[in-house]
Motif scaffolding. Structure first.
Motif, PDB file in Angstrom:
ATOM      1  N   ARG A 236       0.830  -1.209   0.000  1.00  0.00           N
ATOM      2  CA  ARG A 236       0.000   0.000   0.000  1.00  0.00           C
ATOM      3  C   ARG A 236       0.864   1.259   0.000  1.00  0.00           C
ATOM      4  NH1 ARG A 236      -5.062  -0.932  -1.875  1.00  0.00           N
ATOM      5  NH2 ARG A 236      -6.092  -2.616  -0.729  1.00  0.00           N
TER       6      ARG A 236
ATOM      7  N   SER B  22      -9.611   1.676  -5.637  1.00  0.00           N
ATOM      8  CA  SER B  22      -8.448   1.616  -4.751  1.00  0.00           C
ATOM      9  C   SER B  22      -7.614   2.884  -4.869  1.00  0.00           C
ATOM     10  CB  SER B  22      -7.607   0.379  -5.088  1.00  0.00           C
ATOM     11  OG  SER B  22      -6.494   0.288  -4.228  1.00  0.00           O
TER      12      SER B  22
ATOM     13  N   HIS C  14      -6.842   5.790  -1.997  1.00  0.00           N
ATOM     14  CA  HIS C  14      -5.521   6.326  -1.674  1.00  0.00           C
ATOM     15  C   HIS C  14      -5.501   7.852  -1.823  1.00  0.00           C
ATOM     16  CE1 HIS C  14      -2.786   3.062  -0.747  1.00  0.00           C
ATOM     17  NE2 HIS C  14      -3.256   2.343  -1.763  1.00  0.00           N
TER      18      HIS C  14
END
Length: 289
Positions: free
Chosen positions: A225, A265, A269
Motif C-alpha cells: 500500500r 483503490s 488512496h
C-alpha cells in the motif's frame, strides 16, 4: 492470483483444524475467488457459524449438514457485503440462533462498485463491540474492530487455538478492495498495523486458503500500500490527472473486469493523501499540493 484448478470443494464440510470446519459457497467470481468460505467453530455441544454467506438454498443446506446434531448458538458476520451476510436471516429462522457480530450498515451508492454491494436485509440481534466475546463449548471468539474494507468490519479471534477469522480484511490470494465512501484507506492501514502487532498463529479469510505466516503477509500488504502511495505521488509529480489516468501505469496487464476495483483503490488512496495534505483535487483532476 489465478483461480486454482477445479473441482473446488463447494458445499463440502472440510476440517481445517480440530475446532474449525469450513463450507465453500457456490459464488465464485473475480472478487470472491472460489467463493465465500463459511466457518463452523466448535465440535460438540454448541457451535458458531462465521460469515454464513449468500442466501443460496444449497449453501444453507450445506452449512446445516456441517453443523449436524450440534446446537447452533451464534451466527456471526464480519461485515455486510452481500457475499457474507444474507444467509444469516434464513439460517436464524431455521435454527433459532441469534445473529451477532458487526453493526448493520446501509450505504446509498449509485456509482460503480468494485465489490459486492451491502446487504440491506442484515438485522443483528446483538452487535459486538471491539474486545467483546462470544463463548461456547470449548471455544471463545473475540471481536476485533478492523475498519477499512468497510467501516463495520470485524475480525474474530479464536482464543483456544490462536486462529483469526479475517473476513475480507486480510486474504492470501488478493489485497482487500477499499471502496469509498464507506471504505477508508487510512482506517485500513491502521487496522493492518493493529493486526501486525498481534501474534495470531494463522488467518482464516473468507476467500482463499489459510494464511500460515500472517505477520509476514501483513508486513507485505503494508509495504504494498505504501508503494501504491508512492506511485500515485510520482505520477502526479509528472502531471495532474483523473483517476482513470493512473490505471495504465500502475496496473499493467490488468484484467478489464478488475478496472473498477483498481480505480476505487486509487480513489481511496487519493482521498487519504488529500486528508494528509499531500494532494488536492479540482473537479475530477488530482494534483500535488
Amino acid at each position: 492470483m489465478a483461480m486454482p484448478p477445479e473441482p473446488w470443494p463447494t458445499g463440502t464440510t472440510v476440517e481445517v483444524e480440530p475446532l474449525v470446519r469450513r463450507v465453500l459457497a457456490p459464488n465464485p467470481s473475480p472478487y470472491t475467488y472460489t467463493g465465500t468460505q463459511t466457518y463452523i467453530v466448535g465440535n460438540a455441544g454448541d457451535v458458531a457459524v462465521i460469515d454464513p454467506g449468500p442466501n443460496e438454498e444449497a449453501h444453507i443446506e450445506a452449512i446445516l449438514a456441517g453443523i449436524g446434531d450440534a446446537k447452533l448458538s451464534a451466527i456471526m458476520c464480519t461485515h455486510t457485503h452481500r457475499d457474507h451476510s444474507p444467509a444469516a436471516a434464513p439460517l436464524s429462522e431455521r435454527t433459532g440462533a441469534p445473529v451477532v457480530g458487526c453493526a448493520p450498515l446501509t450505504l446509498d451508492d449509485n456509482g460503480p462498485r468494485a465489490d459486492a454491494p451491502f446487504d440491506k436485509t442484515y438485522a443483528p440481534d446483538r452487535v459486538l463491540v471491539d474486545g467483546e466475546a462470544m463463548t461456547g463449548t470449548g471455544w471463545t471468539l473475540r471481536a476485533l474492530h478492523t475498519p477499512g474494507h468497510t467501516s463495520n468490519h470485524l475480525c474474530f479471534a479464536l482464543e483456544e487455538s490462536g486462529a483469526l477469522f479475517t473476513g475480507d480484511h486480510v486474504m492470501g490470494w488478493s489485497t482487500s478492495v477499499v471502496v469509498p465512501p464507506d471504505g477508508d484507506m487510512g482506517d485500513y492501514m491502521t487496522s493492518l498495523e493493529r493486526l501486525g502487532a498481534r501474534e495470531d498463529r494463522v488467518y482464516y479469510p473468507a476467500h482463499g486458503e489459510p494464511v500460515e505466516k500472517p505477520r509476514q503477509l501483513v508486513r507485505g500488504m503494508l509495504g504494498h500500500r505504501r508503494q501504491r502511495e508512492n506511485q500515485i505521488l510520482r505520477l502526479l509529480g509528472e502531471a495532474a490527472r483523473a483517476v482513470s489516468g493512473f490505471i495504465p501505469a500502475m496496473y499493467k496487464g490488468l484484467d478489464e473486469r478488475l478496472i473498477p476495483a483498481a480505480e476505487m483503490s486509487v480513489t481511496a488512496h487519493l482521498i487519504d493523501l488529500e486528508r494528509r495534505g499531500l494532494v488536492r483535487r479540482n473537479g475530477e483532476i488530482w494534483q500535488t499540493s
